[in-house]
Design a protein around this motif. Structure first.
Motif, PDB file in Angstrom:
ATOM      1  N   ASN A 174      36.680  92.825 128.581  1.00 35.64           N
ATOM      2  CA  ASN A 174      35.223  93.001 128.623  1.00 35.64           C
ATOM      3  C   ASN A 174      34.679  92.995 130.058  1.00 35.64           C
ATOM      4  O   ASN A 174      33.573  92.519 130.302  1.00 35.64           O
ATOM      5  N   ARG A 276      37.478  82.575 137.185  1.00 39.19           N
ATOM      6  CA  ARG A 276      36.600  82.287 136.044  1.00 39.19           C
ATOM      7  C   ARG A 276      37.413  81.608 134.960  1.00 39.19           C
ATOM      8  O   ARG A 276      38.529  82.029 134.639  1.00 39.19           O
ATOM      9  N   THR A 280      36.077  78.465 128.725  1.00 36.43           N
ATOM     10  CA  THR A 280      34.696  78.019 128.608  1.00 36.43           C
ATOM     11  C   THR A 280      33.782  79.220 128.372  1.00 36.43           C
ATOM     12  O   THR A 280      33.781  80.147 129.190  1.00 36.43           O
ATOM     13  N   PRO A 281      33.021  79.234 127.279  1.00 36.14           N
ATOM     14  CA  PRO A 281      32.134  80.368 127.020  1.00 36.14           C
ATOM     15  C   PRO A 281      31.103  80.536 128.138  1.00 36.14           C
ATOM     16  O   PRO A 281      30.523  79.565 128.629  1.00 36.14           O
ATOM     17  N   ASN A 282      30.891  81.801 128.549  1.00 36.37           N
ATOM     18  CA  ASN A 282      29.888  82.141 129.563  1.00 36.37           C
ATOM     19  C   ASN A 282      30.107  81.405 130.891  1.00 36.37           C
ATOM     20  O   ASN A 282      29.146  81.108 131.615  1.00 36.37           O
ATOM     21  N   PRO A 284      30.825  80.915 134.750  1.00 36.60           N
ATOM     22  CA  PRO A 284      30.514  81.788 135.876  1.00 36.60           C
ATOM     23  C   PRO A 284      31.757  82.107 136.709  1.00 36.60           C
ATOM     24  O   PRO A 284      32.757  81.381 136.663  1.00 36.60           O
TER      25      PRO A 284
END
Length: 292
Positions: A174, A276, A280-282, A284
């Protein structure tokens, strides 16, 4: 004479010491900190030829018409029939002459018919445009979305690969490379502005804790606000990799910056290494290393 030499040398030495060090005014002080990785430029992959394209580009395909012409007329030319016809050997036409002329006319008719058929349906035309056939119905939106989601779940390298076999270029799932590079150019300017104004808390948002400690100590060596202005900057990915836990990217920045107060201009030649947390969702992207 020696006295004059030492005087000139002393002046040059003083001027060299008083010349402003532009690298120190850049984000990171023009030094390397944190993690470091080998990097290399990327290149666009060469598209692989399909069997149809290879046949179309092959010498046999390019000479298909020539071969057809040679196959049909070669025998006639070899037998000397055309030469005899145009050489006047058919004066006083006999029955066999009429028969030979009829054979030639029949062969030419077949030749022109075959050429017209090939012109109407060129090789690969039907296969190339089969998807646009009016008999085929367009896919349902839900089906298109499912296929798009399935494609996005796989890493997409955008048709690029590293120029060095030792440097990976595996984009994480993605990942939109163009959008990321566009944002990186903006972030470079933002972070340089924060460095100028000693806004360490803003810089903390972009870097890992270990790298922040090094940058904080480096910025403490500079007193007051700085005036380093990014004139222009470009960004390119020079490394990309990921596993089940972490994604890694390396960005090479190139451009020009200046300090209008001190009258200094220098090139931008920095590489930032980012990571990154994929667990962990989202999470940074954080800068974990700087190579000056």
């Amino acid at each position: 004479m020696m006295k004059r030499f030492f005087t000139v040398f002393a002046l040059v030495f003083v001027v060299a010491l008083s010349t402003p060090h532009a690298e120190a005014k850049k984000f990171g002080g023009g030094k390397s900190f944190g993690k470091s990785f080998k990097t290399a430029p990327v290149k666009q992959k060469q598209p692989q030829q399909t069997d149809t394209i290879r046949k179309q580009n092959s010498p046999a395909a390019s000479s298909s018409k020539k071969g057809l012409m040679g196959g049909l007329l070669g025998g006639l030319l070899a037998g000397g029939l055309l030469a005899a016809f145009f050489g006047g050997a058919f004066d006083g036409i006999q029955f066999m002459d009429i028969l030979i002329i009829g054979v030639i006319a029949f062969v030419l008719f077949k030749l022109f018919k075959a050429m017209r058929a090939n012109k109407g349906t060129p090789m690969g035309h039907r296969e190339s445009y089969a998807g646009n056939s009016p008999q085929q119905q367009p896919q349902q939106p839900q089906q298109q979305y499912r296929q798009a989601a399935g494609a996005q779940s796989q890493p997409q390298n955008g048709g690029f690969e590293s120029t060095d076999s030792d440097v990976p270029f595996n984009l994480p799932p993605n990942f939109n490379m163009n959008a990321f590079l566009s944002g990186s150019r903006d972030h470079y300017r933002i972070i340089q502005g924060a460095w100028n104004h000693n806004e360490l808390e803003k810089i903390r948002e972009y870097v890992s804790p270990a790298l922040f400690a090094d940058l904080e100590a480096e910025r403490a060596k500079l007193s007051g606000e700085q005036h380093t202005e990014v004139m222009y900057v470009d960004a390119e990915l020079v490394r990309a990799d990921y596993d089940a836990n972490t994604a890694q990217l390396s960005i090479k920045f190139s451009g020009r910056y200046k300090d209008s107060v001190e009258g200094v201009e220098e090139d931008i030649t920095d590489v930032w290494h980012l990571e990154r947390d994929l667990k962990t969702p989202n999470a940074p992207w954080l800068i974990v290393g700087i190579q000056a």
